[in-house]
Write an enzyme that holds these catalytic residues in place. Sequence first.
Site, short mmCIF file in Angstrom:
data_model
loop_
_atom_site.label_atom_id
_atom_site.label_comp_id
_atom_site.label_asym_id
_atom_site.label_seq_id
_atom_site.Cartn_x
_atom_site.Cartn_y
_atom_site.Cartn_z
CG ASP A 168 -2.01 -1.00 1.15
OD1 ASP A 168 -2.32 -1.40 0.02
OD2 ASP A 168 -2.55 -1.40 2.20
CG MET A 210 -5.66 -5.09 -2.54
SD MET A 210 -4.31 -6.14 -2.00
CE MET A 210 -5.15 -7.71 -1.95
NE ARG A 484 20.00 6.89 -32.57
CZ ARG A 484 20.37 6.61 -31.32
NH1 ARG A 484 21.10 7.46 -30.63
NH2 ARG A 484 20.01 5.48 -30.75
CB THR A 541 17.65 8.25 -23.23
OG1 THR A 541 18.57 7.18 -23.49
CG2 THR A 541 18.21 9.08 -22.10
CB ILE A 542 16.54 2.76 -22.63
CG1 ILE A 542 17.58 2.61 -23.71
CG2 ILE A 542 15.14 2.73 -23.22
CD1 ILE A 542 17.68 1.20 -24.25
CB SER A 543 21.41 5.35 -22.27
OG SER A 543 21.23 4.75 -23.52
CG ASN A 544 19.25 7.28 -15.97
OD1 ASN A 544 18.72 8.38 -16.12
ND2 ASN A 544 19.53 6.80 -14.78
CD GLU A 642 25.02 -0.47 -26.87
OE1 GLU A 642 24.61 -1.23 -27.76
OE2 GLU A 642 24.57 0.67 -26.69
CD GLN A 676 18.70 -4.02 -23.55
OE1 GLN A 676 19.43 -3.62 -22.69
NE2 GLN A 676 19.15 -4.40 -24.73
#
Length: 794
Positions: A168, A210, A484, A541-544, A642, A676
Amino acid sequence: VKMSSMDLEKLKMTGAGRAIAVLTSGGDAQGMNAAVRAVTRMGIYVGAKVYLIYEGYQGLVDGGDNIKLAHWHSVTNIIQQGGTVIGSARCKAFTTREGRLAAAFNLVKKGITNLCVCGGDGSLTGANLFRTEWSSLLEELVQKGRITDTMAKQHNHLNIVGLVGSIDNDFCGTDMTIGADSALHRIMEIIDAIMTTAQSHQRTFVLEVMGRHCGYLALVSALASGADWLFIPEAPPQEGWEDRMCARLEGSRIKGSRLNIIIVAEGAVDIHGKPIPSTYVKDLVVKRLGYDTRVTVLGHVQRGGTPSAFDRILSSKLGVEAVIALMEASPTTPACAIGLSGNHPVRLPLMECVEMTKLVQTAMNEKRFDEAIKLRGGSFENNWNIYKLLAIQKPSHLNTAYKYLTHVLPQSNFSLAILNVGAPAAGMNAAARSAVRLALAHGHKVYAVQDGFQGLAKGEVFEMEWHSVAGWTGQGGSLLGTKRTLPNKHMEKIVETIAKFNISALLVIGGFEGYEGVLQLFEARSRYDELCIPMCVIPATISNNVPGTDFSLGADTAVNAAMEGCDKIKQSATGTKRRVFVVETMGGFCGYLATCTGIAVGADAAYIFEDPFNIHDLKTNVDHLTEKMKKDIQRGLVLRNEKCHENYTTDFIHKLYSSEGKGVFDCRVNVLGHLQQGGAPSPFDRNFGTKLGVRAVQWISERLTENFRQDRVFANSPETACVLGLNRKVIAFSPVTDLKAETDFEHRMPKVQWWFKLRPMLKMLAKYQTSFCEYVPGEIEHVTRRSISIDSGF
Ligand SMILES: *[C@@H]1O[C@H](CO)[C@@H](O)[C@H](O)[C@H]1NC(C)=O
Ligand SMILES: *[C@@H]1O[C@H](CO)[C@@H](O)[C@H](O)[C@H]1NC(C)=O
Ligand SMILES: *[C@@H]1O[C@H](CO)[C@@H](O)[C@H](O)[C@H]1NC(C)=O
C-alpha cells in the site's frame, strides 16, 4: 559521513561473533526475498552469523527448525521469486508476553541479539515492543532457570531494524515501501488488458484496487491510466459527486472516447464516512447513463507475479543498510526503520514513523482530509494535485480550483511546439500527453513536430487538440516520431519554421541528443532572435545518460525489460547442465542499464565502461564462477554493457568463459537488443512522464509571461534553456550551459553518476572480490510532521 576503509575494517570486526536473524511478517510483498537475500549476504560479508526465521513471528515463538543458520547459497536464486520464501504467518502468540518470552529464549539460545523484521507497521510495532521488554524477558528467563545469569548478561540488549514491506505504500517517512511498485505493475497490466477489450466494445470499467486505508495504489493507477474518476479514502467526494461523475463520463464519450475507467480504492468512503462500493458506482452508471459497465475487483492478483526491478533494487539497498545499522547500533540508539529518500537509504526512527502513520488515520477519522493528504507526504500530495489538474477536461470550463492550482490565467496568444529527439523511450508519450493537455488548458496553441529537429527543419508541424493525445499514457515508443538528427546543420530551416508558426517555446522530450540539440539552439541565440524563446528538455532515454537528472524517462521500463529477459534466459536452462550466460545490454557507454539489471537479477558480474576492468578481473570472475558451479549451483549470469571495452567484446568474453569453464560449465551468449526499448511503459515511467510534462509546461508558461515584452517573447538568459530533472528528490531546472561542464561529450554521459555507488553492492551480493570502502551509509533522518509535509516529494 563517509566511511573510510579503516571504518570498514572495524565493521568487519564488529560482525565477527555476532548473530543476526531475519524474518518476514504480515501480508507478503514483492521484493521481500531480495531483502532477505541482501540481509543474509551482507551479514555474512561483515563476518556475522545469519539465521533465517521461517513463518514470521510464529517461527520465532516456536523455535526449533524454524530458526536456521543461513549460508551464502541459502538465498541463491530467490531474488526473482514472488512472496517470501521464508514464509510469513499471522501470529497470535507473539502478541502475548508468554509468546515473546519463548521468542526471547529461542534467540538467546542461538546467541542472536540482532533482529531484522520485514513487514508492515503492525509487525514493526511488535518488534519494538519486544525490544523494550527484552531485559525484563531475560530476567524472567533467569528467574525460571531457563538461562543463566551470564547468558542474560551476554545478551543484555536486542537491536532491532525494520524494513517496511507493504504493497500500500502507507508508511510515513519513506518514499516507497517494499512491494508497492510491483503491485502497480500488476494493476497496470490488468488495466492495459481491460483497455483493449473495452475499446472494442465501448465499455465503462469500474476497477477496485487494494488499499483499505491508503489510496496510494488507486491514485497512481489513476494517473498512469488517465482514469476518468477516482475514489480514495483520503479525499472523499463532495456532495453531488454522482451528477458530476456522470457528467464527466458523458463529456468524454461526446469527445469520442470509447472507454471510461473509474478507479475505486477498497477503502473509498463518502464525506459521511459511508463506504462507496464498486458495485454501487457501477449501478449508478448503468441507471443514469445506460452504459455497458463492468466491475473488476483486482484482489490478490496485486500481490502476485514477480517483483519489479524497482522492488528488487530497493530491497537490496535497504537490506544492506539494515545490516550496517544493526552493526552500528548501541543500547542507546532507538529502533530504526530503513526507508528510501530519493535514491538513498535512510535510517528513520521507527516509532515516530509509526505514530505519524497513525496520525493520517486519525485525520481521516476526524474528517480533516486536507491534512490527511498532506501527512501522506509531498509525493502523495503532488500526485493528487496533478490528477485533479489533468482530470479537468474542458479548458473553457475552468473553475477556481483549477486557476488556483495552475497560477496562470487562461487564454494566451502563445504557441508551443513539442518534439521527440533520439531513440524511442517509454514514457515519452505520457509526457507529451500531459504537456499537450496542460498547455491547452493554459490557453496556448500546441504544435506537435514530427521526427524531431529534422521535422522542425522541414516544417512538419501539426496542431494538437485535447483529444489528439487520448490513450497515450500507456503506449510505448514515440507516437510523435523521433530522430537523432541534431539541429546545427539545419539551423536556418529550423528558424524559418519557428518564425512561420510563430512558435514561442520549445519542449524537447528526448535523450542525450535532445540535450545537445537544445544546447546548440541556445548557442545559436546570438545569431537568431527567433531562438530567444524558452526551451525545456524532458530527459527520455533508456540509457539514463542525460546530465541534470538522476532518472530519464524510459530507463525504468528498460531495466524491467532487460530483467525479464534475463529471468527467462536463466529459466530456459532449467534441467540442462551447468551453464553461464553472457548477456549484452544497451546503453552506449553508460553502464546504468547493465548495473541496475545486474542487481535486479542477481548477476555474477556486470561489466561496464565506467568501472574499468582488465584481464585479471575477468579471470577472477571466471574462477569464482567455476568454484560456484562446483558447489551445485547450476546457473551463472554475466552482464556486459555494449561499449564496456573495445577489445574485450561479448564474443571475447564468451570464448574466454567457454575455454576456462571447459568440463565444468558451458557458456551461451544473448544480446538483448531492442526489446529493451519496447513494450508498455512501466507504471513509474507513465507517472514520471505525466508529472514531468506538467512541470515543464508550468515552467514554460511562467517563462513566457516573464519574458513577454512589446508583443513578443524574448528570452535570452541561460535560465530559459533548461533540462528538467529529478535531483535526489527535488525537481530542478538546470540551464543547459551550466551542464556543459558536467558532461563527458565524447562518451555521452554525465561526468559524475550517482548510481555508481551501487556497484560495490552488486559485487558484494555476487560474492565477487570487492571492498566496501565506497559504501556510503544511510543518513539518519529526523522525522517530524513538518519535514514530511514540506519535502518537495515528486
Ligand atoms: C491575444 O490576441 C488578441 C487579438 O490578437 C488580443 O485581443 C488579446 O488581448 C490577446 N491576449 C493576450 C493575453 O495577450
Ligand atoms: C584495444 O586494442 C588496440 C590495439 O588493437 C589498442 O590500441 C587499444 O588501446 C586497446 N583498447 C583498450 C581499451 O585497451
Ligand atoms: C506571435 O506570438 C506572440 C506571442 O508570443 C503574439 O503576441 C503575436 O501577436 C503573434 N504574432 C502573430 C503574427 O500571430
